[in-house]
Design a protein around this motif. Structure first.
Motif, PDB file in Angstrom:
ATOM      1  N   GLY A  23       0.800  -1.218   0.000  1.00 43.92           N
ATOM      2  CA  GLY A  23       0.000   0.000   0.000  1.00 43.92           C
ATOM      3  C   GLY A  23       0.834   1.269   0.000  1.00 43.92           C
ATOM      4  O   GLY A  23       0.507   2.235   0.664  1.00 43.92           O
ATOM      5  N   GLY A  24       1.926   1.252  -0.754  1.00 42.49           N
ATOM      6  CA  GLY A  24       2.766   2.438  -0.847  1.00 42.49           C
ATOM      7  C   GLY A  24       3.890   2.475   0.170  1.00 42.49           C
ATOM      8  O   GLY A  24       4.763   3.330   0.105  1.00 42.49           O
ATOM      9  N   LYS A  25       3.887   1.581   1.134  1.00 40.65           N
ATOM     10  CA  LYS A  25       4.946   1.522   2.137  1.00 40.65           C
ATOM     11  C   LYS A  25       6.090   0.663   1.604  1.00 40.65           C
ATOM     12  O   LYS A  25       5.874  -0.280   0.856  1.00 40.65           O
ATOM     13  N   ALA A  26       7.282   0.987   2.007  1.00 38.14           N
ATOM     14  CA  ALA A  26       8.438   0.178   1.626  1.00 38.14           C
ATOM     15  C   ALA A  26       8.360  -1.169   2.344  1.00 38.14           C
ATOM     16  O   ALA A  26       8.233  -1.219   3.561  1.00 38.14           O
ATOM     17  N   VAL A  27       8.386  -2.244   1.570  1.00 36.00           N
ATOM     18  CA  VAL A  27       8.325  -3.590   2.129  1.00 36.00           C
ATOM     19  C   VAL A  27       9.544  -4.362   1.656  1.00 36.00           C
ATOM     20  O   VAL A  27       9.840  -4.390   0.472  1.00 36.00           O
ATOM     21  N   SER A  28      10.244  -4.964   2.592  1.00 29.98           N
ATOM     22  CA  SER A  28      11.391  -5.792   2.236  1.00 29.98           C
ATOM     23  C   SER A  28      10.915  -7.231   2.020  1.00 29.98           C
ATOM     24  O   SER A  28      10.358  -7.838   2.940  1.00 29.98           O
ATOM     25  N   PRO A  29      11.129  -7.787   0.823  1.00 28.42           N
ATOM     26  CA  PRO A  29      10.692  -9.160   0.568  1.00 28.42           C
ATOM     27  C   PRO A  29      11.447 -10.185   1.409  1.00 28.42           C
ATOM     28  O   PRO A  29      11.042 -11.337   1.479  1.00 28.42           O
ATOM     29  N   THR A  30      12.516  -9.772   2.067  1.00 26.27           N
ATOM     30  CA  THR A  30      13.268 -10.692   2.920  1.00 26.27           C
ATOM     31  C   THR A  30      12.805 -10.643   4.371  1.00 26.27           C
ATOM     32  O   THR A  30      13.331 -11.372   5.202  1.00 26.27           O
ATOM     33  N   ALA A  33      11.121 -18.180  -3.539  1.00 24.94           N
ATOM     34  CA  ALA A  33      11.877 -16.955  -3.328  1.00 24.94           C
ATOM     35  C   ALA A  33      11.198 -16.080  -2.279  1.00 24.94           C
ATOM     36  O   ALA A  33       9.975 -16.093  -2.150  1.00 24.94           O
ATOM     37  N   PHE A  34      11.982 -15.347  -1.570  1.00 24.64           N
ATOM     38  CA  PHE A  34      11.562 -14.352  -0.581  1.00 24.64           C
ATOM     39  C   PHE A  34      11.084 -14.979   0.725  1.00 24.64           C
ATOM     40  O   PHE A  34      10.737 -16.145   0.800  1.00 24.64           O
ATOM     41  N   SER A  35      11.052 -14.175   1.725  1.00 24.87           N
ATOM     42  CA  SER A  35      10.691 -14.607   3.068  1.00 24.87           C
ATOM     43  C   SER A  35       9.180 -14.585   3.269  1.00 24.87           C
ATOM     44  O   SER A  35       8.489 -13.722   2.748  1.00 24.87           O
ATOM     45  N   GLY A  36       8.683 -15.539   4.030  1.00 19.07           N
ATOM     46  CA  GLY A  36       7.279 -15.546   4.415  1.00 19.07           C
ATOM     47  C   GLY A  36       6.343 -16.237   3.447  1.00 19.07           C
ATOM     48  O   GLY A  36       5.234 -16.593   3.811  1.00 19.07           O
ATOM     49  N   VAL A  37       6.767 -16.438   2.218  1.00 17.70           N
ATOM     50  CA  VAL A  37       5.881 -17.023   1.206  1.00 17.70           C
ATOM     51  C   VAL A  37       5.638 -18.505   1.507  1.00 17.70           C
ATOM     52  O   VAL A  37       4.504 -18.957   1.611  1.00 17.70           O
TER      53      VAL A  37
END
Length: 165
Positions: free
Chosen positions: A18-25, A73-77
């Motif tokens: 939602g426009g916030k910076a999100v780190s995929p890790t 790939a990426f964290s949380g997925v």
């Protein structure tokens, strides 16, 4: 009537926050976004179907060809998905032959799981715009380096055996 589903092929693009910076890790940033995405689909009466990709290392063809949630790939997925169908190449695709050899792993948090081999013969488009087809074979027998079963009936699936005419 079948329940509607929402297919999202570019799962990583849904992680904009939602426009916030999100780190995929960052598991703690990715998890809530996936939860909100899923809740929105379910509230609308649709099943979310997310297509995601593996790491580059896991995407390489191998004799095992089996990938797991840890290869996403990426964290949380991988931690978020409760059921999955994972595909990987058993052999590198050769351009011009229209033949794909895949491995498929399926599973879920309820404990169900399985592993199958899939061959897709899509043919090759010729100058008259013919030659294309869609012939899919699925079996749980021998894979790389072993002989493919001659008769794929008797418990093995093909597209023509499960699709209505």
């Amino acid at each position: 009537m079948a329940e509607p589903s929402v297919g999202l092929e570019k799962g990583r693009l849904c992680l904009c926050g939602g426009g916030k910076a999100v780190s995929p890790t960052n598991l703690y940033q990715v998890g809530p976004i996936l939860k909100r995405l899923t809740e929105t689909c379910l509230k609308a009466g649709a099943t979310p179907v997310l297509m995601h990709h593996t790491t580059k290392a896991a995407a390489k063809p191998s004799e095992n060809a089996s990938v797991g949630l840890y290869d996403l790939a990426f964290s949380g997925v991988g931690e978020f998905f409760r059921q999955w169908v994972l595909l990987n190449k058993r052999e590198e695709f050769t351009h011009g032959d229209g033949f794909h050899q895949l491995g498929m792993s399926v599973g879920g948090s309820a404990g169900h799981s399985g592993k199958w081999n899939i061959d897709v013969r899509e043919g090759v488009l010729d100058n008259d715009f013919r030659g294309r087809k869609w012939d899919v074979s699925v079996w749980n027998g021998p894979a790389h380096g072993e002989e493919e079963p001659e008769n794929m009936s008797g418990g093995n699936l093909t597209a023509s055996s499960i699709l209505p005419e």
